[in-house]
Design an enzyme around this catalytic site. Structure first.
Site, PDB file in Angstrom:
ATOM      1  N   TYR A   1       3.629  -8.371  -2.560  1.00 53.23           N
ATOM      2  CA  TYR A   1       3.270  -7.246  -1.700  1.00 53.23           C
ATOM      3  C   TYR A   1       2.419  -7.735  -0.527  1.00 53.23           C
ATOM      4  O   TYR A   1       2.676  -7.393   0.632  1.00 53.23           O
ATOM      5  CB  TYR A   1       2.508  -6.188  -2.503  1.00 53.23           C
ATOM      6  CG  TYR A   1       2.210  -4.942  -1.709  1.00 53.23           C
ATOM      7  CD1 TYR A   1       3.109  -3.879  -1.679  1.00 53.23           C
ATOM      8  CD2 TYR A   1       1.036  -4.822  -0.975  1.00 53.23           C
ATOM      9  CE1 TYR A   1       2.849  -2.731  -0.940  1.00 53.23           C
ATOM     10  CE2 TYR A   1       0.762  -3.681  -0.237  1.00 53.23           C
ATOM     11  CZ  TYR A   1       1.675  -2.647  -0.222  1.00 53.23           C
ATOM     12  OH  TYR A   1       1.415  -1.516   0.517  1.00 53.23           O
TER      13      TYR A   1
ATOM     14  N   HIS B   1       3.388  -7.868   3.610  1.00 49.75           N
ATOM     15  CA  HIS B   1       2.580  -7.197   4.623  1.00 49.75           C
ATOM     16  C   HIS B   1       1.945  -8.188   5.596  1.00 49.75           C
ATOM     17  O   HIS B   1       1.737  -7.854   6.765  1.00 49.75           O
ATOM     18  CB  HIS B   1       1.536  -6.291   3.968  1.00 49.75           C
ATOM     19  CG  HIS B   1       2.129  -4.997   3.538  1.00 49.75           C
ATOM     20  ND1 HIS B   1       2.898  -4.884   2.397  1.00 49.75           N
ATOM     21  CD2 HIS B   1       2.103  -3.773   4.115  1.00 49.75           C
ATOM     22  CE1 HIS B   1       3.321  -3.629   2.294  1.00 49.75           C
ATOM     23  NE2 HIS B   1       2.853  -2.939   3.314  1.00 49.75           N
TER      24      HIS B   1
ATOM     25  N   TYR C   1      -5.072   0.717  10.345  1.00 50.53           N
ATOM     26  CA  TYR C   1      -4.338   0.855   9.089  1.00 50.53           C
ATOM     27  C   TYR C   1      -4.759  -0.255   8.137  1.00 50.53           C
ATOM     28  O   TYR C   1      -4.663  -1.430   8.463  1.00 50.53           O
ATOM     29  CB  TYR C   1      -2.842   0.773   9.376  1.00 50.53           C
ATOM     30  CG  TYR C   1      -1.918   1.225   8.267  1.00 50.53           C
ATOM     31  CD1 TYR C   1      -2.378   1.651   7.040  1.00 50.53           C
ATOM     32  CD2 TYR C   1      -0.544   1.215   8.477  1.00 50.53           C
ATOM     33  CE1 TYR C   1      -1.509   2.063   6.050  1.00 50.53           C
ATOM     34  CE2 TYR C   1       0.342   1.632   7.488  1.00 50.53           C
ATOM     35  CZ  TYR C   1      -0.147   2.046   6.284  1.00 50.53           C
ATOM     36  OH  TYR C   1       0.721   2.457   5.291  1.00 50.53           O
TER      37      TYR C   1
ATOM     38  N   TRP D   1      12.194  -0.447   6.011  1.00 50.36           N
ATOM     39  CA  TRP D   1      11.013  -1.000   5.328  1.00 50.36           C
ATOM     40  C   TRP D   1      10.909  -0.451   3.915  1.00 50.36           C
ATOM     41  O   TRP D   1      10.626  -1.171   2.973  1.00 50.36           O
ATOM     42  CB  TRP D   1       9.750  -0.703   6.133  1.00 50.36           C
ATOM     43  CG  TRP D   1       8.509  -1.278   5.501  1.00 50.36           C
ATOM     44  CD1 TRP D   1       7.582  -0.625   4.755  1.00 50.36           C
ATOM     45  CD2 TRP D   1       8.090  -2.643   5.541  1.00 50.36           C
ATOM     46  NE1 TRP D   1       6.602  -1.482   4.343  1.00 50.36           N
ATOM     47  CE2 TRP D   1       6.894  -2.738   4.801  1.00 50.36           C
ATOM     48  CE3 TRP D   1       8.615  -3.801   6.124  1.00 50.36           C
ATOM     49  CZ2 TRP D   1       6.201  -3.931   4.637  1.00 50.36           C
ATOM     50  CZ3 TRP D   1       7.917  -4.991   5.961  1.00 50.36           C
ATOM     51  CH2 TRP D   1       6.734  -5.052   5.220  1.00 50.36           C
ATOM     52  N   TRP D   2      11.122   0.855   3.754  1.00 45.77           N
ATOM     53  CA  TRP D   2      11.080   1.448   2.423  1.00 45.77           C
ATOM     54  C   TRP D   2      12.085   0.781   1.495  1.00 45.77           C
ATOM     55  O   TRP D   2      11.767   0.479   0.346  1.00 45.77           O
ATOM     56  CB  TRP D   2      11.375   2.939   2.490  1.00 45.77           C
ATOM     57  CG  TRP D   2      10.322   3.782   3.101  1.00 45.77           C
ATOM     58  CD1 TRP D   2       9.034   3.431   3.399  1.00 45.77           C
ATOM     59  CD2 TRP D   2      10.470   5.137   3.496  1.00 45.77           C
ATOM     60  NE1 TRP D   2       8.377   4.491   3.954  1.00 45.77           N
ATOM     61  CE2 TRP D   2       9.223   5.553   4.027  1.00 45.77           C
ATOM     62  CE3 TRP D   2      11.517   6.041   3.460  1.00 45.77           C
ATOM     63  CZ2 TRP D   2       9.018   6.841   4.507  1.00 45.77           C
ATOM     64  CZ3 TRP D   2      11.307   7.331   3.933  1.00 45.77           C
ATOM     65  CH2 TRP D   2      10.077   7.721   4.451  1.00 45.77           C
TER      66      TRP D   2
END
Length: 106
Positions: A20, A24, A43, A78-79
């Site tokens: 993960y 990112h 963010y 992206w999802w």
């Protein structure tokens, strides 16, 4: 114009913590552009290693405009890319629970 602050939690599957973070850290330029284009800034995502919950914080210019970002092709891509390592809805969007703000100090 003041920003809208949002905080939410998502669930990462056990054993995918490094993956993960890696994904990112290599966030696609198109995703960065889309986030800014739809008014997102500051963010951050944090991982609770005891529970594998991810806690996201973002500031947006306009909540309605921000919500439109979910309809973009890059967001959907992206999802799909992230769906193998975290809890998702049938459309591959992350299962996301908004958190209630209880304190803010500027």
């Amino acid at each position: 114009m003041s920003k809208v602050r949002r905080c939410f939690k998502m669930k990462l599957y056990k054993g995918y913590e490094e993956e993960y973070e890696k994904r990112h850290n290599n966030l696609w330029p198109e995703m960065k552009e889309m986030i800014h284009e739809y008014g997102g800034s500051n963010y951050s995502i944090y991982l609770d290693t005891e529970t594998n919950y991810l806690y996201g914080y973002i500031e947006v210019d306009d909540l309605d405009r921000w919500n439109e970002s979910a309809k973009t092709e890059i967001c959907k891509k992206w999802w799909d890319y992230m769906s193998d390592i975290m809890e998702t809805n049938p459309d591959n969007s992350p299962v996301c629970v908004d958190l209630k703000p209880v304190f803010f100090l500027e």
